[in-house]
Write a protein that holds these residues in place. Structure first.
Motif, PDB file in Angstrom:
ATOM      1  N   ASN A   1      48.497  -2.694  60.124  1.00 48.54           N
ATOM      2  CA  ASN A   1      47.984  -3.891  59.463  1.00 48.54           C
ATOM      3  C   ASN A   1      48.989  -5.014  59.648  1.00 48.54           C
ATOM      4  O   ASN A   1      50.201  -4.798  59.529  1.00 48.54           O
ATOM      5  CB  ASN A   1      47.743  -3.633  57.976  1.00 48.54           C
ATOM      6  CG  ASN A   1      46.588  -2.689  57.758  1.00 48.54           C
ATOM      7  OD1 ASN A   1      45.467  -2.978  58.136  1.00 48.54           O
ATOM      8  ND2 ASN A   1      46.860  -1.543  57.161  1.00 48.54           N
ATOM      9  N   TYR A   2      48.461  -6.210  59.895  1.00 47.52           N
ATOM     10  CA  TYR A   2      49.302  -7.364  60.198  1.00 47.52           C
ATOM     11  C   TYR A   2      48.751  -8.591  59.495  1.00 47.52           C
ATOM     12  O   TYR A   2      47.530  -8.789  59.446  1.00 47.52           O
ATOM     13  CB  TYR A   2      49.339  -7.620  61.707  1.00 47.52           C
ATOM     14  CG  TYR A   2      49.837  -6.430  62.478  1.00 47.52           C
ATOM     15  CD1 TYR A   2      51.185  -6.270  62.751  1.00 47.52           C
ATOM     16  CD2 TYR A   2      48.956  -5.441  62.912  1.00 47.52           C
ATOM     17  CE1 TYR A   2      51.650  -5.159  63.439  1.00 47.52           C
ATOM     18  CE2 TYR A   2      49.414  -4.327  63.604  1.00 47.52           C
ATOM     19  CZ  TYR A   2      50.760  -4.194  63.857  1.00 47.52           C
ATOM     20  OH  TYR A   2      51.221  -3.090  64.533  1.00 47.52           O
ATOM     21  N   LEU A   3      49.647  -9.406  58.965  1.00 43.74           N
ATOM     22  CA  LEU A   3      49.260 -10.722  58.484  1.00 43.74           C
ATOM     23  C   LEU A   3      49.546 -11.698  59.610  1.00 43.74           C
ATOM     24  O   LEU A   3      50.648 -11.704  60.158  1.00 43.74           O
ATOM     25  CB  LEU A   3      50.068 -11.129  57.255  1.00 43.74           C
ATOM     26  CG  LEU A   3      49.588 -10.639  55.902  1.00 43.74           C
ATOM     27  CD1 LEU A   3      50.493 -11.168  54.804  1.00 43.74           C
ATOM     28  CD2 LEU A   3      48.157 -11.028  55.635  1.00 43.74           C
ATOM     29  N   CYS A   4      48.561 -12.481  59.961  1.00 42.15           N
ATOM     30  CA  CYS A   4      48.702 -13.428  61.064  1.00 42.15           C
ATOM     31  C   CYS A   4      48.505 -14.852  60.550  1.00 42.15           C
ATOM     32  O   CYS A   4      47.627 -15.100  59.731  1.00 42.15           O
ATOM     33  CB  CYS A   4      47.668 -13.129  62.150  1.00 42.15           C
ATOM     34  SG  CYS A   4      47.855 -11.506  62.889  1.00 42.15           S
ATOM     35  N   VAL A   5      49.323 -15.744  61.048  1.00 43.75           N
ATOM     36  CA  VAL A   5      49.198 -17.163  60.735  1.00 43.75           C
ATOM     37  C   VAL A   5      48.685 -17.837  61.995  1.00 43.75           C
ATOM     38  O   VAL A   5      49.260 -17.679  63.074  1.00 43.75           O
ATOM     39  CB  VAL A   5      50.549 -17.776  60.310  1.00 43.75           C
ATOM     40  CG1 VAL A   5      50.399 -19.264  60.015  1.00 43.75           C
ATOM     41  CG2 VAL A   5      51.118 -17.032  59.108  1.00 43.75           C
ATOM     42  N   SER A   6      47.578 -18.575  61.858  1.00 43.60           N
ATOM     43  CA  SER A   6      46.991 -19.245  63.016  1.00 43.60           C
ATOM     44  C   SER A   6      46.577 -20.663  62.637  1.00 43.60           C
ATOM     45  O   SER A   6      46.401 -20.977  61.463  1.00 43.60           O
ATOM     46  CB  SER A   6      45.778 -18.468  63.533  1.00 43.60           C
ATOM     47  OG  SER A   6      44.775 -18.399  62.539  1.00 43.60           O
ATOM     48  N   VAL A   7      46.420 -21.494  63.672  1.00 41.83           N
ATOM     49  CA  VAL A   7      45.994 -22.874  63.490  1.00 41.83           C
ATOM     50  C   VAL A   7      44.728 -23.079  64.303  1.00 41.83           C
ATOM     51  O   VAL A   7      44.669 -22.727  65.484  1.00 41.83           O
ATOM     52  CB  VAL A   7      47.085 -23.874  63.944  1.00 41.83           C
ATOM     53  CG1 VAL A   7      46.606 -25.309  63.784  1.00 41.83           C
ATOM     54  CG2 VAL A   7      48.372 -23.648  63.181  1.00 41.83           C
ATOM     55  N   SER A   8      43.707 -23.650  63.665  1.00 40.65           N
ATOM     56  CA  SER A   8      42.436 -23.891  64.350  1.00 40.65           C
ATOM     57  C   SER A   8      42.492 -25.203  65.119  1.00 40.65           C
ATOM     58  O   SER A   8      43.440 -25.982  64.984  1.00 40.65           O
ATOM     59  CB  SER A   8      41.284 -23.935  63.332  1.00 40.65           C
ATOM     60  OG  SER A   8      41.370 -25.119  62.570  1.00 40.65           O
ATOM     61  N   SER A   9      41.465 -25.462  65.895  1.00 37.65           N
ATOM     62  CA  SER A   9      41.400 -26.703  66.669  1.00 37.65           C
ATOM     63  C   SER A   9      41.280 -27.928  65.764  1.00 37.65           C
ATOM     64  O   SER A   9      41.575 -29.039  66.171  1.00 37.65           O
ATOM     65  CB  SER A   9      40.224 -26.652  67.648  1.00 37.65           C
ATOM     66  OG  SER A   9      39.020 -26.442  66.939  1.00 37.65           O
ATOM     67  N   THR A  10      40.842 -27.713  64.511  1.00 38.98           N
ATOM     68  CA  THR A  10      40.756 -28.814  63.547  1.00 38.98           C
ATOM     69  C   THR A  10      41.995 -28.884  62.652  1.00 38.98           C
ATOM     70  O   THR A  10      41.983 -29.541  61.618  1.00 38.98           O
ATOM     71  CB  THR A  10      39.503 -28.653  62.660  1.00 38.98           C
ATOM     72  OG1 THR A  10      39.578 -27.394  61.984  1.00 38.98           O
ATOM     73  CG2 THR A  10      38.234 -28.740  63.485  1.00 38.98           C
ATOM     74  N   ASN A  11      43.077 -28.167  63.059  1.00 41.09           N
ATOM     75  CA  ASN A  11      44.361 -28.142  62.360  1.00 41.09           C
ATOM     76  C   ASN A  11      44.308 -27.492  60.980  1.00 41.09           C
ATOM     77  O   ASN A  11      45.134 -27.793  60.117  1.00 41.09           O
ATOM     78  CB  ASN A  11      44.986 -29.538  62.265  1.00 41.09           C
ATOM     79  CG  ASN A  11      45.462 -30.028  63.606  1.00 41.09           C
ATOM     80  OD1 ASN A  11      45.743 -29.244  64.506  1.00 41.09           O
ATOM     81  ND2 ASN A  11      45.539 -31.340  63.759  1.00 41.09           N
ATOM     82  N   ASP A  12      43.330 -26.614  60.766  1.00 38.73           N
ATOM     83  CA  ASP A  12      43.322 -25.802  59.555  1.00 38.73           C
ATOM     84  C   ASP A  12      44.220 -24.602  59.806  1.00 38.73           C
ATOM     85  O   ASP A  12      44.137 -23.964  60.851  1.00 38.73           O
ATOM     86  CB  ASP A  12      41.909 -25.301  59.226  1.00 38.73           C
ATOM     87  CG  ASP A  12      41.003 -26.401  58.716  1.00 38.73           C
ATOM     88  OD1 ASP A  12      41.500 -27.336  58.069  1.00 38.73           O
ATOM     89  OD2 ASP A  12      39.784 -26.306  58.956  1.00 38.73           O
TER      90      ASP A  12
END
Length: 173
Positions: A39-50
């Motif tokens: 299990n992993y917590l991932c931090v990501s950024v969408s194309s709308t900067n969310d």
């Protein structure tokens, strides 16, 4: 290439690219027993900067990795990160969202601090305000200025130095 960087590229390709997101950080969570999937917590950024925090489960099936997103939250909904106890080597922490609290355990204390630093950076960059956090050692949360040395390595080195110092002091008595 390290195991985490291979996993990060696999997650980027199989999970985040399909949604148009960019994977920023991967936090390995501690396994409860050997049969558990990773299990992993991932931090990501969408194309709308969310900015999103996702809980991803990775299972090995034959010779392939199967990645599934089980939960996802917006960083803007994160109200507090509680490090539980900063006075000892402790990888446990809680994520407080507007409606729920999640108790988690990172793979290591250093990775827990690296995750907090990542969230603070993303919060400052995309939401322009400070993230609320408690029960973390302020000295280890600050940005490291070492060239080409990952922040979690710096945290590990600082913890080792403190343990060594304590051992030396104890041996003097």
């Amino acid at each position: 290439m390290t195991l985490i960087s291979i996993l990060k590229s696999t997650l980027q390709r199989d999970v985040f690219r399909n949604k148009g997101d960019k994977l920023i950080h991967v936090l390995p969570l501690a396994k409860i027993n050997k049969e558990d999937a990773g299990n992993y917590l991932c931090v990501s950024v969408s194309s709308t900067n969310d900015v999103h925090i996702s809980l991803i489960t990775v299972m090995e099936e034959k010779m392939f990795l199967k990645c599934e997103s089980s939960q996802a939250w917006h960083l803007k909904d994160l109200t507090l990160i509680d490090g539980i106890d900063h006075s000892q080597d402790n990888a446990e922490f809680c994520l407080h969202f507007e409606t729920e609290i999640f108790n988690l355990e990172a793979h290591s204390t250093a990775s827990k601090y690296a995750f907090l630093r990542c969230l603070c950076k993303m919060n400052h960059k995309y939401l322009q305000h400070e993230l609320q956090w408690i029960h973390f050692d302020h000295d280890f949360v600050g940005k490291s200025h070492s060239f080409l040395v990952p922040d979690d390595v710096i945290v590990s080195m600082r913890i080792c130095l403190e343990v060594f110092t304590c051992a030396c002091l104890c041996s003097c008595f």
